[in-house]
Write a protein that holds these residues in place. Structure first.
Motif, mmCIF file in Angstrom:
data_model
loop_
_atom_site.group_PDB
_atom_site.id
_atom_site.type_symbol
_atom_site.label_atom_id
_atom_site.label_comp_id
_atom_site.label_asym_id
_atom_site.label_seq_id
_atom_site.Cartn_x
_atom_site.Cartn_y
_atom_site.Cartn_z
ATOM 1 N N ALA A 203 52.017 103.060 56.326
ATOM 2 C CA ALA A 203 51.831 103.697 57.631
ATOM 3 C C ALA A 203 52.061 102.702 58.764
ATOM 4 C CB ALA A 203 50.430 104.297 57.715
ATOM 5 N N GLU A 204 51.603 101.478 58.580
ATOM 6 C CA GLU A 204 51.787 100.464 59.618
ATOM 7 C C GLU A 204 53.250 100.044 59.733
ATOM 8 O OE1 GLU A 204 47.301 98.650 58.957
ATOM 9 O OE2 GLU A 204 49.060 97.480 58.352
ATOM 10 N N TYR A 205 53.981 100.086 58.635
ATOM 11 C CA TYR A 205 55.402 99.770 58.700
ATOM 12 C C TYR A 205 56.179 100.850 59.458
ATOM 13 C CZ TYR A 205 55.241 95.931 55.289
ATOM 14 O OH TYR A 205 55.000 94.733 54.657
ATOM 15 N N VAL A 206 55.791 102.115 59.239
ATOM 16 C CA VAL A 206 56.617 103.231 59.701
ATOM 17 C C VAL A 206 56.094 103.856 60.985
ATOM 18 C CG1 VAL A 206 57.574 105.469 59.046
ATOM 19 C CG2 VAL A 206 57.275 103.704 57.315
ATOM 20 N N ILE A 207 54.757 104.008 61.093
ATOM 21 C CA ILE A 207 54.189 104.753 62.228
ATOM 22 C C ILE A 207 53.793 103.780 63.333
ATOM 23 C CG2 ILE A 207 52.549 106.528 62.906
ATOM 24 C CD1 ILE A 207 52.132 107.182 59.986
ATOM 25 N N VAL A 218 53.443 91.873 60.237
ATOM 26 C CA VAL A 218 54.678 91.526 59.526
ATOM 27 C C VAL A 218 55.893 92.083 60.260
ATOM 28 C CG1 VAL A 218 55.969 91.904 57.387
ATOM 29 C CG2 VAL A 218 53.547 91.304 57.292
ATOM 30 N N MET A 219 55.812 93.344 60.703
ATOM 31 C CA MET A 219 56.941 93.948 61.402
ATOM 32 C C MET A 219 57.198 93.242 62.738
ATOM 33 S SD MET A 219 58.223 96.219 59.474
ATOM 34 C CE MET A 219 59.279 97.069 60.639
ATOM 35 N N HIS A 224 60.765 89.171 65.730
ATOM 36 C CA HIS A 224 60.915 87.886 66.427
ATOM 37 C C HIS A 224 61.533 86.815 65.514
ATOM 38 C CE1 HIS A 224 57.900 89.880 69.007
ATOM 39 N NE2 HIS A 224 58.413 89.135 69.975
ATOM 40 N N PHE A 225 62.084 87.244 64.388
ATOM 41 C CA PHE A 225 62.778 86.344 63.458
ATOM 42 C C PHE A 225 61.875 85.221 62.957
ATOM 43 C CE2 PHE A 225 65.934 88.051 66.461
ATOM 44 C CZ PHE A 225 66.745 88.759 65.570
ATOM 45 N N VAL A 230 56.495 86.409 58.172
ATOM 46 C CA VAL A 230 56.789 87.566 57.304
ATOM 47 C C VAL A 230 56.431 87.249 55.859
ATOM 48 C CG1 VAL A 230 58.608 89.038 56.389
ATOM 49 C CG2 VAL A 230 58.581 88.473 58.820
ATOM 50 N N LEU A 231 56.842 86.082 55.391
ATOM 51 C CA LEU A 231 56.557 85.701 54.013
ATOM 52 C C LEU A 231 55.057 85.530 53.780
ATOM 53 C CD1 LEU A 231 59.469 83.168 53.419
ATOM 54 C CD2 LEU A 231 59.204 85.406 52.354
ATOM 55 N N LEU A 232 54.361 84.948 54.747
ATOM 56 C CA LEU A 232 52.913 84.812 54.632
ATOM 57 C C LEU A 232 52.239 86.181 54.580
ATOM 58 C CD1 LEU A 232 52.040 81.869 57.067
ATOM 59 C CD2 LEU A 232 51.816 81.876 54.578
ATOM 60 N N GLY A 233 52.674 87.084 55.447
ATOM 61 C CA GLY A 233 52.090 88.421 55.466
ATOM 62 C C GLY A 233 52.333 89.185 54.178
#
Length: 262
Positions: A203-207, A218-219, A224-225, A230-233
């Motif tokens: 839901a957090e990825y999409v909504i 993560v998103m 912000h590259f 991202v890998l840690l998350g």
């Protein structure tokens, strides 16, 4: 004990064999970043990852995101699990209720969980309420099925004994049906919590990504590259999911350990 036998015992260990694929992937990761086989936007060196993990701001962001996700997980489960138990018990005990509610539930159950997102965002917007309802839907489905199947699989002999003892319907449910269905219900609750975790992250990825949560962190890092964040998350999400799964798998073993003794 010889060195060969010790190595053989280690190799036959289930835990050791399970660590072989991750170890290979880590070695390939190290080689890829050391020899610059891939861009830093794809993988970052271990040193950069460790530096990010030690950064207080990043650590705080990930920790707050994880707590926010767990808050939605708990709220969604607090709605979905009781609703699933009530529906499953009703369908399991009453053939009439099953004939009325069963077809609608089984039709809804065939809809992929992500397919609900467009409709839920129209009804509830893109804030916390939408995500909580999404988690509640994910939590309820396995509970309904597990409770229904557990009650319907109650041995007829046990029910007959309860009737011979002149148990009321409530006492029959409490002392005969639910104890017999308990293993199936506990397994369903375990699956419900796992699916709810997947739903909370999805839901957090999409909504939307503005309402907090580990998925939103993560998103945001991806936009912000910041591949290191991202890998840690993702690693934190994976570790949390594995820990939850291992903990939940111990619950049935503890509650029903008497079965092995019998």
């Amino acid at each position: 004990m010889s060195a060969a036998s010790v190595l053989g015992a280690v190799w036959r260990s289930r835990h050791f064999r399970g660590m072989v694929p991750p170890a290979i992937l880590l070695v390939l990761w190290w080689q890829a970043t050391t020899h610059e086989w891939v861009s830093s936007l794809v993988l970052v060196p271990f040193g950069q990852l460790f530096d990010a993990a030690r950064d207080p701001a990043i650590f705080s962001s990930l920790a707050e995101g994880l707590l926010s996700t767990f808050a939605r997980l708990i709220q969604g489960c607090a709605i979905g699990i009781p609703a699933g138990l009530a529906l499953g018990i009703g369908m399991g005990l009453s053939h009439v209720f099953d004939r009325v509610m069963g077809p609608s539930f089984h039709a809804i159950r065939q809809v992929a969980i992500l397919a609900w997102i467009p409709l839920l965002t129209v009804w509830f917007g893109t804030g916390d309420l939408c995500k909580i309802v999404f988690v509640a839907i994910a939590a309820s489905k396995p509970v309904v099925m597990g409770t229904f199947e557990g009650i319907r699989s109650t041995p007829a002999q046990l029910v007959e004994v309860g009737r011979v003892l002149m148990f009321s319907r409530a006492r029959l449910l409490r002392y005969v049906v639910l104890p017999s269905a308990a293993p199936s219900i506990v397994t369903a609750l375990q699956l419900s919590l796992i699916y709810s975790w997947f739903a909370a992250i999805g839901a957090e990825y999409v909504i939307g990504v503005m309402s907090g949560g580990i998925g939103s962190v993560v998103m945001g890092a991806q936009e912000h590259f910041r591949t290191d964040i991202v890998l840690l998350g993702v690693s934190l999400i994976a570790f949390t999911g594995i820990t939850m799964n291992k903990a939940l798998r111990r619950i049935p073993r503890y509650l029903f350990r008497w079965r092995g003794q019998g």
